[in-house]
Design a protein around this motif. Structure first.
Motif, PDB file in Angstrom:
ATOM      1  N   THR A  50       0.732  -1.153   0.045  1.00  0.00           N
ATOM      2  CA  THR A  50      -0.006   0.029   0.072  1.00  0.00           C
ATOM      3  C   THR A  50       0.775   1.257   0.214  1.00  0.00           C
ATOM      4  O   THR A  50       1.957   1.341   0.804  1.00  0.00           O
ATOM      5  CB  THR A  50      -0.870  -0.037   1.187  1.00  0.00           C
ATOM      6  N   PHE A  51       0.577   2.428  -0.943  1.00  0.00           N
ATOM      7  CA  PHE A  51       1.038   3.644  -0.737  1.00  0.00           C
ATOM      8  C   PHE A  51       0.301   4.691  -0.571  1.00  0.00           C
ATOM      9  O   PHE A  51      -0.954   4.515  -0.679  1.00  0.00           O
ATOM     10  CB  PHE A  51       1.510   3.923  -2.439  1.00  0.00           C
ATOM     11  N   LEU A  52       0.576   5.508   0.008  1.00  0.00           N
ATOM     12  CA  LEU A  52      -0.121   6.681   0.004  1.00  0.00           C
ATOM     13  C   LEU A  52      -0.396   7.473  -0.970  1.00  0.00           C
ATOM     14  O   LEU A  52       0.909   7.607  -2.140  1.00  0.00           O
ATOM     15  CB  LEU A  52       0.713   7.995   1.139  1.00  0.00           C
ATOM     16  N   LYS A  53      -1.357   7.915  -1.464  1.00  0.00           N
ATOM     17  CA  LYS A  53      -1.715   8.418  -2.890  1.00  0.00           C
ATOM     18  C   LYS A  53      -1.202  10.057  -2.835  1.00  0.00           C
ATOM     19  O   LYS A  53      -1.102  10.877  -1.953  1.00  0.00           O
ATOM     20  CB  LYS A  53      -3.147   8.589  -3.108  1.00  0.00           C
ATOM     21  N   ASP A  54      -0.812  10.335  -3.970  1.00  0.00           N
ATOM     22  CA  ASP A  54      -0.468  11.740  -4.326  1.00  0.00           C
ATOM     23  C   ASP A  54       0.554  12.321  -3.464  1.00  0.00           C
ATOM     24  O   ASP A  54       0.503  13.453  -2.776  1.00  0.00           O
ATOM     25  CB  ASP A  54      -1.809  12.794  -3.860  1.00  0.00           C
ATOM     26  N   TYR A  55       1.811  11.406  -3.270  1.00  0.00           N
ATOM     27  CA  TYR A  55       2.750  12.057  -2.311  1.00  0.00           C
ATOM     28  C   TYR A  55       4.359  11.912  -2.890  1.00  0.00           C
ATOM     29  O   TYR A  55       5.296  12.137  -2.323  1.00  0.00           O
ATOM     30  CB  TYR A  55       2.864  11.086  -1.135  1.00  0.00           C
ATOM     31  N   VAL A  56       3.982  12.165  -4.342  1.00  0.00           N
ATOM     32  CA  VAL A  56       5.357  12.250  -5.267  1.00  0.00           C
ATOM     33  C   VAL A  56       5.887  13.609  -4.698  1.00  0.00           C
ATOM     34  O   VAL A  56       7.234  13.701  -4.418  1.00  0.00           O
ATOM     35  CB  VAL A  56       5.069  12.411  -6.495  1.00  0.00           C
ATOM     36  N   ASP A  57       5.390  14.821  -4.466  1.00  0.00           N
ATOM     37  CA  ASP A  57       5.892  16.158  -4.350  1.00  0.00           C
ATOM     38  C   ASP A  57       5.210  16.707  -3.145  1.00  0.00           C
ATOM     39  O   ASP A  57       5.736  17.795  -2.807  1.00  0.00           O
ATOM     40  CB  ASP A  57       5.426  17.041  -5.580  1.00  0.00           C
ATOM     41  N   ARG A  58       4.451  15.857  -2.311  1.00  0.00           N
ATOM     42  CA  ARG A  58       3.943  16.654  -1.028  1.00  0.00           C
ATOM     43  C   ARG A  58       4.915  16.465   0.017  1.00  0.00           C
ATOM     44  O   ARG A  58       5.662  15.472   0.072  1.00  0.00           O
ATOM     45  CB  ARG A  58       2.497  15.881  -0.522  1.00  0.00           C
ATOM     46  N   LEU A  59       4.875  17.345   0.891  1.00  0.00           N
ATOM     47  CA  LEU A  59       5.941  17.269   2.465  1.00  0.00           C
ATOM     48  C   LEU A  59       5.088  16.597   3.468  1.00  0.00           C
ATOM     49  O   LEU A  59       3.887  16.743   3.404  1.00  0.00           O
ATOM     50  CB  LEU A  59       6.221  18.791   2.634  1.00  0.00           C
ATOM     51  N   LEU A  60       5.624  16.096   4.389  1.00  0.00           N
ATOM     52  CA  LEU A  60       5.065  15.402   5.448  1.00  0.00           C
ATOM     53  C   LEU A  60       4.736  16.708   6.276  1.00  0.00           C
ATOM     54  O   LEU A  60       5.659  17.595   6.372  1.00  0.00           O
ATOM     55  CB  LEU A  60       5.875  14.515   6.217  1.00  0.00           C
ATOM     56  N   PRO A  61       3.936  16.573   7.385  1.00  0.00           N
ATOM     57  CA  PRO A  61       3.360  17.519   8.226  1.00  0.00           C
ATOM     58  C   PRO A  61       4.570  17.398   9.258  1.00  0.00           C
ATOM     59  O   PRO A  61       5.320  16.705   9.699  1.00  0.00           O
ATOM     60  CB  PRO A  61       2.042  17.215   8.861  1.00  0.00           C
ATOM     61  N   ASP A  62       5.005  18.928   9.704  1.00  0.00           N
ATOM     62  CA  ASP A  62       6.287  19.028  10.556  1.00  0.00           C
ATOM     63  C   ASP A  62       5.669  18.177  11.936  1.00  0.00           C
ATOM     64  O   ASP A  62       6.922  17.638  12.412  1.00  0.00           O
ATOM     65  CB  ASP A  62       6.111  20.452  10.795  1.00  0.00           C
ATOM     66  N   GLU A  63       4.719  18.187  12.084  1.00  0.00           N
ATOM     67  CA  GLU A  63       4.211  17.443  13.591  1.00  0.00           C
ATOM     68  C   GLU A  63       4.744  15.872  13.459  1.00  0.00           C
ATOM     69  O   GLU A  63       4.777  15.148  14.570  1.00  0.00           O
ATOM     70  CB  GLU A  63       2.915  17.872  13.942  1.00  0.00           C
ATOM     71  N   VAL A  64       4.588  15.365  12.370  1.00  0.00           N
ATOM     72  CA  VAL A  64       4.881  13.835  12.184  1.00  0.00           C
ATOM     73  C   VAL A  64       6.265  13.550  12.039  1.00  0.00           C
ATOM     74  O   VAL A  64       6.645  12.355  12.051  1.00  0.00           O
ATOM     75  CB  VAL A  64       3.894  13.330  11.253  1.00  0.00           C
ATOM     76  N   LEU A  65       7.323  14.546  11.713  1.00  0.00           N
ATOM     77  CA  LEU A  65       8.478  14.175  11.358  1.00  0.00           C
ATOM     78  C   LEU A  65       9.411  13.527  12.532  1.00  0.00           C
ATOM     79  O   LEU A  65      10.110  12.771  12.139  1.00  0.00           O
ATOM     80  CB  LEU A  65       9.292  15.667  10.888  1.00  0.00           C
ATOM     81  N   PRO A  66       9.228  13.948  13.982  1.00  0.00           N
ATOM     82  CA  PRO A  66       9.924  13.420  14.680  1.00  0.00           C
ATOM     83  C   PRO A  66       9.593  11.975  15.122  1.00  0.00           C
ATOM     84  O   PRO A  66      10.365  11.119  15.858  1.00  0.00           O
ATOM     85  CB  PRO A  66       9.555  13.988  15.972  1.00  0.00           C
ATOM     86  N   HIS A  67       8.343  11.298  14.310  1.00  0.00           N
ATOM     87  CA  HIS A  67       7.988  10.095  14.771  1.00  0.00           C
ATOM     88  C   HIS A  67       8.037   8.952  13.484  1.00  0.00           C
ATOM     89  O   HIS A  67       7.543   8.139  13.589  1.00  0.00           O
ATOM     90  CB  HIS A  67       6.396  10.212  14.911  1.00  0.00           C
ATOM     91  N   ILE A  68       9.039   9.453  12.545  1.00  0.00           N
ATOM     92  CA  ILE A  68       9.214   8.386  11.341  1.00  0.00           C
ATOM     93  C   ILE A  68      10.269   7.481  11.566  1.00  0.00           C
ATOM     94  O   ILE A  68      10.339   6.837  10.591  1.00  0.00           O
ATOM     95  CB  ILE A  68       9.432   9.178  10.140  1.00  0.00           C
ATOM     96  N   HIS A  69      10.822   7.280  12.769  1.00  0.00           N
ATOM     97  CA  HIS A  69      11.486   6.066  12.976  1.00  0.00           C
ATOM     98  C   HIS A  69      10.962   4.739  12.874  1.00  0.00           C
ATOM     99  O   HIS A  69       9.679   4.812  12.963  1.00  0.00           O
ATOM    100  CB  HIS A  69      12.229   6.128  14.342  1.00  0.00           C
ATOM    101  N   TYR A  70      11.769   3.652  12.859  1.00  0.00           N
ATOM    102  CA  TYR A  70      11.097   2.371  12.803  1.00  0.00           C
ATOM    103  C   TYR A  70      10.376   2.198  14.421  1.00  0.00           C
ATOM    104  O   TYR A  70      10.835   2.607  15.376  1.00  0.00           O
ATOM    105  CB  TYR A  70      12.191   1.082  13.005  1.00  0.00           C
ATOM    106  N   THR A  71       9.297   1.636  14.160  1.00  0.00           N
ATOM    107  CA  THR A  71       8.316   1.227  15.442  1.00  0.00           C
ATOM    108  C   THR A  71       7.404   0.343  15.118  1.00  0.00           C
ATOM    109  O   THR A  71       6.810   0.244  13.932  1.00  0.00           O
ATOM    110  CB  THR A  71       7.821   2.535  16.217  1.00  0.00           C
TER     111      THR A  71
END
Length: 259
Positions: free
Chosen positions: A149-170
Motif C-alpha cells: 500500500t502507498f499513500l496517494k499523491d505523495y510524489v511531491d507533497r511534504l510530510l506535516p512537521d508534527e509527524v517528522l519526529p516520529h518517522i523512525h522504525y516502530t
C-alpha cells in the motif's frame, strides 16, 4: 545524443510515484530464489528479524553473486531506472525479505530525508538526490493473501512537521506517524509472483500479509535500492550502501554506466 527509451508505464510512475510491472521475472528465476531464501531461513542466515514480522537477508551480493547480479538493473525495470536516474543510477543495497509469521509492516519511507536534504545538507548549493526502489515478488499477493500500500499523491507533497519526529522504525501502531498514514488516502497493489514494483523511495508505504502461508510458499520478495547521487552517511535511509560498495567496488555499483 541517444534517444531515451520511454517505457509504457513511465507516465504512471511520474504521476503516482509507483508502477506495477507484470511478469518481470520468469518462473524459473522465481523458483530458484524461493529455494535459496527458504534454505537460508532454515539455516538462520538472516541479518534481520524484527517485531513486525520481517526477516531480511542483506548479504546476497556475496552469498549468491551470480543470481543477484542477474537482478541488478534487470531488463524489466531498467527502462524506468534509466529514464529517471540515467547513468548516475547507483545500486545502494540488495536485500531479500521473507515473512514466515504474521506480518504487518510499519509505515515507512525508504528515503526519509528526500524532501529535507537541502535543508539538512549545510551547503550553499546542495544537491538533491533521488532514490528508487525495485521490488520483485516471489509469491502471489492476492487480496486474500497480502498487498503493498502507498499513500496517494505523495510524489511531491511534504510530510506535516508534527509527524517528522516520529518517522523512525516502530511497531507501535499508536505512533503519530503510523496513525497519520492510516488516515491518508491510500492505493493498494497486489503483485503476483514474478511481478515487480518500481517506486520513488520517499513515498510512505506498507506491506501486509493476511493469514498463514504454506511452507513452500512463504511470502517473499527481493528489494533493490538505487540512488542517483552518493549521499553522506547521516542521511535518513532504510539501508546502508557500505556492504554493496565493499562487495562490488564503487565502479561496479553503476549498472548503466558506460564500461
Amino acid at each position: 545524443m541517444a534517444e531515451r527509451e520511454v517505457p509504457a508505464g513511465l507516465a504512471d510512475l511520474e504521476r503516482d510515484g509507483f508502477v506495477l510491472v507484470r511478469g518481470a521475472l520468469d518462473a524459473g528465476t522465481v523458483a530458484e530464489w524461493k529455494r535459496k531464501l527458504y534454505d537460508m531461513h532454515r539455516r538462520g542466515l538472516n541479518e534481520i528479524d524484527n517485531s513486525v514480522g520481517n526477516v531480511a537477508f542483506e548479504s546476497l551480493l556475496q552469498l549468491e553473486p551470480e543470481l543477484s547480479q542477474g537482478v541488478v538493473g534487470h531488463p524489466s525495470v531498467a527502462p524506468y531506472l534509466k529514464a529517471m536516474l540515467g547513468k548516475q543510477c547507483q545500486l545502494r543495497s540488495f536485500r531479500a525479505h521473507i515473512n514466515p509469521r504474521a506480518y504487518r509492516q510499519e509505515w515507512h519511507m525508504d528515503f526519509a530525508d528526500y524532501h529535507y536534504q537541502e535543508r539538512n545538507a549545510g551547503a550553499a548549493r546542495p544537491l538533491r538526490a533521488l532514490c528508487m526502489n525495485t521490488t520483485f515478488y516471489l509469491t502471489d499477493n492476492t487480496p486474500e493473501r497480502g498487498r503493498l500500500t502507498f499513500l496517494k499523491d505523495y510524489v511531491d507533497r511534504l510530510l506535516p512537521d508534527e509527524v517528522l519526529p516520529h518517522i523512525h522504525y516502530t511497531d507501535d501502531r499508536s505512533n503519530p506517524f503510523q496513525v497519520w498514514c492510516d488516515e491518508q488516502p491510500q492505493e493498494h497493489l497486489y503483485p503476483l509472483a514474478g511481478d515487480a514494483i518500481v517506486f520513488f523511495a520517499h513515498i510512505p508505504h506498507q506491506g501486509v500479509k493476511f493469514g498463514d502461508d504454506p511452507e513452500d510458499d512463504i511470502r517473499a520478495n527481493l528489494v533493490l535500492h538505487f540512488q542517483q547521487n552518493p549521499m553522506y552517511p547521516g542521511i535518513k535511509f532504510v539501508s546502508s550502501p557500505d556492504f554493496t560498495l565493499k562487495t562490488l567496488g564503487y565502479a561496479g555499483t553503476f549498472p548503466f554506466a558506460d564500461p
